[in-house]
Scaffold this active site. Structure first.
Site, PDB file in Angstrom:
ATOM      1  N   ASP A 163      21.988  69.468  37.698  1.00  0.00           N
ATOM      2  CA  ASP A 163      22.250  69.815  36.519  1.00  0.00           C
ATOM      3  C   ASP A 163      22.863  70.521  36.344  1.00  0.00           C
ATOM      4  OD1 ASP A 163      19.709  71.443  35.946  1.00  0.00           O
ATOM      5  OD2 ASP A 163      20.358  71.597  33.887  1.00  0.00           O
TER       6      ASP A 163
ATOM      7  N   ARG B 265      22.468  65.047  34.862  1.00  0.00           N
ATOM      8  CA  ARG B 265      21.295  65.343  36.768  1.00  0.00           C
ATOM      9  C   ARG B 265      21.310  63.325  36.893  1.00  0.00           C
ATOM     10  NH1 ARG B 265      17.739  69.163  36.720  1.00  0.00           N
ATOM     11  NH2 ARG B 265      16.834  70.131  34.692  1.00  0.00           N
TER      12      ARG B 265
ATOM     13  N   GLY C 211      15.540  69.269  39.427  1.00  0.00           N
ATOM     14  CA  GLY C 211      15.873  69.079  40.382  1.00  0.00           C
ATOM     15  C   GLY C 211      15.997  68.163  41.259  1.00  0.00           C
TER      16      GLY C 211
ATOM     17  N   GLU D 216      13.840  69.838  48.095  1.00  0.00           N
ATOM     18  CA  GLU D 216      14.484  70.781  46.912  1.00  0.00           C
ATOM     19  C   GLU D 216      16.350  70.270  47.188  1.00  0.00           C
ATOM     20  OE1 GLU D 216      14.945  72.189  44.553  1.00  0.00           O
ATOM     21  OE2 GLU D 216      14.701  74.367  44.421  1.00  0.00           O
ATOM     22  N   ASP D 217      16.666  69.933  46.015  1.00  0.00           N
ATOM     23  CA  ASP D 217      17.767  69.705  45.794  1.00  0.00           C
ATOM     24  C   ASP D 217      19.057  70.545  46.597  1.00  0.00           C
ATOM     25  OD1 ASP D 217      17.470  71.891  43.623  1.00  0.00           O
ATOM     26  OD2 ASP D 217      18.717  70.591  41.927  1.00  0.00           O
TER      27      ASP D 217
ATOM     28  N   PHE E 246      29.574  75.263  41.918  1.00  0.00           N
ATOM     29  CA  PHE E 246      28.568  74.886  41.416  1.00  0.00           C
ATOM     30  C   PHE E 246      28.948  73.102  41.304  1.00  0.00           C
ATOM     31  CE2 PHE E 246      26.054  73.880  37.550  1.00  0.00           C
ATOM     32  CZ  PHE E 246      24.634  74.707  37.892  1.00  0.00           C
ATOM     33  N   VAL E 247      28.055  72.317  41.593  1.00  0.00           N
ATOM     34  CA  VAL E 247      27.705  71.228  41.620  1.00  0.00           C
ATOM     35  C   VAL E 247      27.100  70.837  41.205  1.00  0.00           C
ATOM     36  CG1 VAL E 247      28.715  70.467  44.022  1.00  0.00           C
ATOM     37  CG2 VAL E 247      26.113  71.282  43.758  1.00  0.00           C
TER      38      VAL E 247
ATOM     39  N   ASP F  64      20.542  78.115  47.550  1.00  0.00           N
ATOM     40  CA  ASP F  64      21.807  78.466  47.249  1.00  0.00           C
ATOM     41  C   ASP F  64      21.520  80.028  47.442  1.00  0.00           C
ATOM     42  OD1 ASP F  64      24.139  79.273  45.527  1.00  0.00           O
ATOM     43  OD2 ASP F  64      23.128  79.361  43.601  1.00  0.00           O
TER      44      ASP F  64
ATOM     45  N   LYS G 205      23.950  75.296  50.281  1.00  0.00           N
ATOM     46  CA  LYS G 205      25.036  76.391  49.743  1.00  0.00           C
ATOM     47  C   LYS G 205      24.951  77.668  51.482  1.00  0.00           C
ATOM     48  CE  LYS G 205      26.707  75.760  45.452  1.00  0.00           C
ATOM     49  NZ  LYS G 205      26.394  76.349  44.053  1.00  0.00           N
TER      50      LYS G 205
END
Ligand code: IMP
Ligand code: MG
Length: 178
Positions: A162, A168, A42, A101-102, A155-156, A105, A134
């Site tokens: 993805d 992606r 990600g 990191e993307d 959920f993005v 969560d 988030k």
């Protein structure tokens, strides 16, 4: 294809990544080298852009280590049991690392990865740089040193993130409608 509602467009992403690169560069201006640890898959898109921006500022030697972390058995929800799927073969003992990191969560992945780098790989220190955060979904406390955007509990997808291996490559961050 499902319709996607744009949350953060391409231009905003570009500006934010440049701004984050400047902050990191400023805080590391006295270091010989900056060591990034990119969390595959990600974070690859964000990491590539971020590191390019850092290098464009000039005067930095950069190393980008790649790791793959995931929950046992896969799935989109963290099961809570995280494992290293592709670890570091390089020696990072004593080094000051920045995890890229993307999205943060529940925080379980980064909490686990930080422990792995500090305890198993004997890193000198570990900072966290995440494009998205988030916080409403957090299960464990994790200190994120550099954050791009805080996103709502949705959920993005896009810009590396993805849904079942898709989306992606979208140049923006969005939410699947419906
Ligand atoms: P954690 O829950 O903080 O451990 O996050 C684990 C991983 O789940 C993140 O690194 C992402 O790859 C993925 N993830 C969490 N939330 C989202 C989302 O909204 N879209 C896409 N991937 C997500
Ligand atoms: Mg990730």
């Amino acid at each position: 294809m499902e319709e996607i509602e744009v949350l953060i467009d391409e231009e905003e992403i570009g500006l934010k990544v440049r701004e984050m690169a400047k902050v990191i560069a400023r805080e590391h201006k006295d270091e010989k080298e900056i060591y990034f640890v990119t969390v595959l898959e990600g974070a690859r898109t964000f990491s590539d852009d971020l590191i390019k921006e850092v290098m464009a500022l000039g005067g930095f030697k950069v190393k980008n280590y790649l790791v793959k972390v995931g929950s046992y058995g896969g799935g989109s929800e963290s099961s809570g049991k995280i494992e290293v799927k592709k670890g570091l073969v390089e020696d990072v003992c004593g080094k000051e690392l920045i995890i890229v990191e993307d999205i943060v969560d529940t925080g379980l992945t980064l909490c686990f990865l930080k422990e792995y780098l500090l305890k198993e790989k004997n890193a000198g220190s570990v900072k966290i740089c995440s494009f998205l955060d988030k916080p409403s979904r957090r299960k464990v406390d994790v200190n994120v040193d550099y954050v791009g955007y805080v996103v709502p509990d949705k959920f993005v997808v896009g810009y590396g993130l993805d849904y079942g291996g898709r989306y992606r490559e979208l140049p923006y961050v969005g939410v699947i409608k419906g």
